[in-house]
Design a protein around this motif. Sequence first.
Motif, PDB file in Angstrom:
ATOM      1  N   GLU A 159       1.072   8.426   6.661  1.00  0.00           N
ATOM      2  CA  GLU A 159       1.585   7.287   5.904  1.00  0.00           C
ATOM      3  C   GLU A 159       0.936   5.983   6.356  1.00  0.00           C
ATOM      4  OE1 GLU A 159       5.911   5.670   4.426  1.00  0.00           O
ATOM      5  OE2 GLU A 159       5.726   7.616   5.381  1.00  0.00           O
ATOM      6  N   ILE A 160       0.666   5.122   5.376  1.00  0.00           N
ATOM      7  CA  ILE A 160       0.069   3.812   5.645  1.00  0.00           C
ATOM      8  C   ILE A 160       0.914   2.729   5.000  1.00  0.00           C
ATOM      9  CG2 ILE A 160      -1.908   2.315   5.175  1.00  0.00           C
ATOM     10  CD1 ILE A 160      -3.697   4.730   5.414  1.00  0.00           C
ATOM     11  N   HIS A 161       1.193   1.682   5.755  1.00  0.00           N
ATOM     12  CA  HIS A 161       1.838   0.478   5.241  1.00  0.00           C
ATOM     13  C   HIS A 161       0.886  -0.682   5.498  1.00  0.00           C
ATOM     14  CE1 HIS A 161       6.011   2.434   6.141  1.00  0.00           C
ATOM     15  NE2 HIS A 161       5.423   2.960   5.091  1.00  0.00           N
ATOM     16  N   TYR A 162       1.198  -1.816   4.917  1.00  0.00           N
ATOM     17  CA  TYR A 162       0.381  -3.016   5.118  1.00  0.00           C
ATOM     18  C   TYR A 162       1.287  -4.125   5.624  1.00  0.00           C
ATOM     19  CZ  TYR A 162      -2.781  -0.311   2.283  1.00  0.00           C
ATOM     20  OH  TYR A 162      -3.572   0.704   1.820  1.00  0.00           O
ATOM     21  N   PHE A 163       0.725  -5.006   6.441  1.00  0.00           N
ATOM     22  CA  PHE A 163       1.463  -6.183   6.880  1.00  0.00           C
ATOM     23  C   PHE A 163       0.725  -7.391   6.351  1.00  0.00           C
ATOM     24  CE2 PHE A 163       2.620  -9.627   9.748  1.00  0.00           C
ATOM     25  CZ  PHE A 163       3.998  -9.512   9.732  1.00  0.00           C
ATOM     26  N   TYR A 164       1.430  -8.195   5.550  1.00  0.00           N
ATOM     27  CA  TYR A 164       0.841  -9.397   4.968  1.00  0.00           C
ATOM     28  C   TYR A 164       1.199 -10.565   5.868  1.00  0.00           C
ATOM     29  CZ  TYR A 164      -0.500 -12.837   1.442  1.00  0.00           C
ATOM     30  OH  TYR A 164      -1.099 -13.881   0.777  1.00  0.00           O
ATOM     31  N   ILE A 165       0.226 -11.056   6.644  1.00  0.00           N
ATOM     32  CA  ILE A 165       0.446 -12.062   7.676  1.00  0.00           C
ATOM     33  C   ILE A 165       1.022 -13.369   7.130  1.00  0.00           C
ATOM     34  CG2 ILE A 165      -0.692 -13.468   9.453  1.00  0.00           C
ATOM     35  CD1 ILE A 165      -2.562 -11.034   9.937  1.00  0.00           C
ATOM     36  N   PRO A 166       0.485 -13.938   6.029  1.00  0.00           N
ATOM     37  CA  PRO A 166       1.034 -15.223   5.570  1.00  0.00           C
ATOM     38  C   PRO A 166       2.537 -15.201   5.269  1.00  0.00           C
ATOM     39  CG  PRO A 166      -1.074 -14.825   4.524  1.00  0.00           C
ATOM     40  CD  PRO A 166      -0.696 -13.558   5.252  1.00  0.00           C
ATOM     41  N   GLU A 167       3.050 -14.059   4.804  1.00  0.00           N
ATOM     42  CA  GLU A 167       4.480 -13.956   4.493  1.00  0.00           C
ATOM     43  C   GLU A 167       5.256 -13.195   5.562  1.00  0.00           C
ATOM     44  OE1 GLU A 167       5.062 -12.483   0.531  1.00  0.00           O
ATOM     45  OE2 GLU A 167       3.809 -14.048  -0.347  1.00  0.00           O
ATOM     46  N   GLU A 168       4.543 -12.727   6.584  1.00  0.00           N
ATOM     47  CA  GLU A 168       5.152 -11.958   7.685  1.00  0.00           C
ATOM     48  C   GLU A 168       6.052 -10.849   7.164  1.00  0.00           C
ATOM     49  OE1 GLU A 168       6.924 -14.772  10.418  1.00  0.00           O
ATOM     50  OE2 GLU A 168       4.962 -15.272  11.234  1.00  0.00           O
TER      51      GLU A 168
END
Length: 108
Positions: A89-98
């Motif tokens: 499984e892969i998730h993503y972390f969007y830094i600008p919106e944490e």
Amino acid sequence: PTYDYAESFVNGQAIVEKQGLQGVISSKGEEIIPFVFGSVNRFADNYYMVTTGSKFGMFDRTGKMLVPLEYTQITRVDNEILILSFGEEIHYFYIPEERIIKPIEVHE
């Protein structure tokens, strides 16, 4: 307190180690991230990647856990996106919106 290892302070914070475990302190000596991690690494001046055994997580500079310590790998794609992996499984972390973004599953 006495530390076994200490990095230089950056923006009023330093990664330090005592009794084989790492954490983060402020320039006033206040504990920001507890000393329970095998390693702590700073990135983008505002975030800390932490590991314990084979698990990875992430904190912000206030000590808030942004990514739980459950991923087997965290890969930085660019200044805005991290790939969080565990198993297949892969998730993503969007830094600008944490925030963590999980892929949408489509069932036919």
